[in-house]
Scaffold this motif. Sequence first.
Motif: not given
Length: 102
Positions: A29-40, A54-69
């Motif tokens: 889901d993260l990749a599909a939402a526009g997440c390019l990298r997520y390192d912990v 976290e690296l995202w294609v844009d800020a809007e994609s990051h914000h939208a991801s917070l609503g994913l189930p």
Amino acid sequence: MTFANVGTLGAQPGSRDALVAILTRPSADLAAAGCLRYDVGVSAEHPDTVFVVELWVDAESHHASLGLPSVRAAIDEAMPLLSGDMGGFRFDVVGSPLGGAA
């Protein structure tokens, strides 16, 4: 423009590894939402802190991801493990000496 979210999450004493396990579960889901990298990451110098980059294609994609189930479920699961001590930075990436578009 690529968006970065770099932060720290304070874990309840003894809960860091459980928090890391939640944050590092594979997520298509993260990749599909526009997440390019997520390192912990963790540090021996800060045993109750988890570092996240976290690296995202844009800020809007990051914000939208917070609503994913799936993301909401992970947040709900992680909340009891958090101490409330959080920090970080958000910024638009303007370039890299490694090349590639920002």
